[in-house]
Design an enzyme around this catalytic site. Structure first.
Site, PDB file in Angstrom:
ATOM      1  N   GLU A 192      89.295  29.489  47.095  1.00 46.32           N
ATOM      2  CA  GLU A 192      90.257  29.477  47.805  1.00 46.32           C
ATOM      3  C   GLU A 192      90.647  28.214  48.127  1.00 46.32           C
ATOM      4  O   GLU A 192      91.826  27.933  48.356  1.00 46.32           O
ATOM      5  CB  GLU A 192      90.605  30.628  49.419  1.00 46.32           C
ATOM      6  N   TYR A 200      86.760  35.044  57.869  1.00 45.01           N
ATOM      7  CA  TYR A 200      85.481  35.715  57.664  1.00 45.01           C
ATOM      8  C   TYR A 200      84.713  36.051  58.662  1.00 45.01           C
ATOM      9  O   TYR A 200      84.146  36.872  58.363  1.00 45.01           O
ATOM     10  CB  TYR A 200      84.956  34.858  56.476  1.00 45.01           C
ATOM     11  N   PHE A 240     102.409  44.752  42.224  1.00 48.51           N
ATOM     12  CA  PHE A 240     103.336  44.065  43.357  1.00 48.51           C
ATOM     13  C   PHE A 240     102.652  45.775  45.049  1.00 48.51           C
ATOM     14  O   PHE A 240     102.685  46.710  44.759  1.00 48.51           O
ATOM     15  CB  PHE A 240     104.249  44.473  43.764  1.00 48.51           C
ATOM     16  N   GLY A 242     111.418  48.084  36.448  1.00 51.47           N
ATOM     17  CA  GLY A 242     112.254  47.863  37.830  1.00 51.47           C
ATOM     18  C   GLY A 242     112.115  46.587  37.990  1.00 51.47           C
ATOM     19  O   GLY A 242     111.873  45.504  37.383  1.00 51.47           O
TER      20      GLY A 242
END
Length: 398
Positions: free
Chosen positions: A140, A98, A389, A276
């Site tokens: 995170e 970062y 995605f 899909g």
């Protein structure tokens, strides 16, 4: 919380920054990769960079975060932050990166906006950046702790134990930890990152949904091979490599599982809509619902180019039939069989039970259309969840 002074400055400069944020993002990546070419080689998706998608996602997320802060200074856009943090965790992003991003991003801002970047403006946008960055770092690090890995050290070697050619362009890879240790648990709907070594020396990473249920003794990913003019280049280099070069017995570097599109507990009715290769997280959810004996209605909807292109089609139907109250409807643009819909997914005659939780995965236009139809049927926006995605251009611009 954004300080009152910075909030005023950001509110006043947001139109100018918003208008230039695309140029800022483009220059930022140019500067970042010039100084750190290893990030483009081994961390960032070269296909998304080539198509400009990552630039759009970055620009949109910064603008969305700043807009939220000035409109709601006492809250955070946690949905957006969680989505980004899960993706970062699956890539092994660390706190120190970062600092690197900050250096090159603010150099790009100063260069694009010039004299408009006064000390007060720079300080206000610096505050915005670190509010967002520190929020992501905290999420995170929590995600790493939950997986019992050191920050950024998410990779383990996995052995390919089987591969199944589902369609001409989709292959399922069965994976097991190479060291024989237990596979980490995951929630239905989550994905893993897969890192592969390519002929030019790059170690590119892509995310693939786990297409098996959490209780499955094996882990499976179903990979669609990307065709087109750049199929051998950045846009399809990992999927083509997996299809052409990875065999049973080979080893892949696979991350711990992440992703915030997960099947919620409880007995509420469920609707799973995909298009899909977007069927893969839906299959994980569907198998879990079947295994746990979900008692309420489960509506399974899928759209594809043709039955031959529908990966895991037999599993889609078979798992639905295992449910106490399951219904499957498929739509195909070509070669639709009796009982299937023709063309695009149309929910006009699809019954949606009250209290339904809907999960969507597929191309962005597909999910926009399905979401609009679900809203028209009375499904609350809070009960419609989705997975994209690639870079999340929808959420960043929402």
């Amino acid at each position: 919380m954004l300080s009152e002074k910075s909030a005023e400055t950001v509110r006043a400069t947001l139109p100018a920054v918003g208008a230039a944020v695309g140029d800022i993002a483009e220059l930022f990546y140019t500067k970042l990769f010039a100084a750190h070419p290893e990030l483009l080689r081994d961390l960032f998706n070269r296909g998304n960079q080539n198509a400009g998608l990552q630039k759009q996602a970055l620009a949109g997320s910064i603008a969305a975060f700043a807009t939220h802060l000035v409109a709601h200074p006492d809250t955070r856009p946690d949905v957006m932050l969680n989505r980004i943090a899960h993706k970062h965790a699956s890539l092994g992003v660390t706190r120190g990166q970062y600092e690197v991003v900050h250096r090159h991003l603010f150099a790009a801002i100063a260069e694009i906006l010039g004299e408009a970047v006064t000390p007060d403006v720079a300080a206000a946008w610096d505050e915005v950046y670190w509010l967002m960055a520190n929020a992501l770092i905290a999420i995170e690090e929590r995600l790493y702790a939950e997986q019992q890995v050191l920050a950024g050290d998410v990779w383990r070697p996995w052995t390919v134990t089987a591969r199944v050619e589902e369609t001409a362009d989709c292959t399922t890879f069965h994976l097991a930890p190479a060291d024989g240790s237990p596979a980490p648990g995951f929630a239905a709907g989550q994905y893993v990152s897969v890192q592969v070594g390519l002929p030019d020396g790059a170690r590119q990473i892509r995310q693939y949904s786990l297409s098996c249920a959490p209780g499955s003794p094996v882990r499976t990913i179903t990979v669609k091979r990307i065709h087109g003019p750049a199929a051998a280049g950045p846009d399809g280099e990992v999927s083509n490599h997996l299809h052409a070069a990875v065999a049973v017995g080979d080893t892949l570097r696979v991350s711990a599982p992440y992703g915030d599109l997960v099947l919620r507990g409880g007995a509420a009715p469920v609707l799973l809509a995909s298009a899909g290769i977007g069927c893969t997280p839906m299959l994980s959810m569907l198998e879990h619902l079947a295994e746990t004996g979900h008692p309420s209605p489960v509506t399974v909807l899928h759209a594809d180019r043709s039955p031959a292109d529908h990966a895991l089609r037999a599993d889609h139907r078979a798992l639905t039939y295992k449910l106490a109250d399951g219904t499957a409807r498929f739509w195909y643009e070509a070669d639709a069989e009796p009982g299937d819909g023709e063309g695009l997914m149309d929910l006009a005659d699809v019954a949606v039970a009250p209290g339904t939780r809907a999960y969507l995965c597929g191309p962005l236009p597909f999910m926009r259309a399905v979401r609009a139809q679900l809203l028209a049927k009375g499904v609350p926006a809070a009960d419609i969840h989705y997975e994209v995605f690639g870079p999340d251009l929808w959420l960043a611009s929402a």
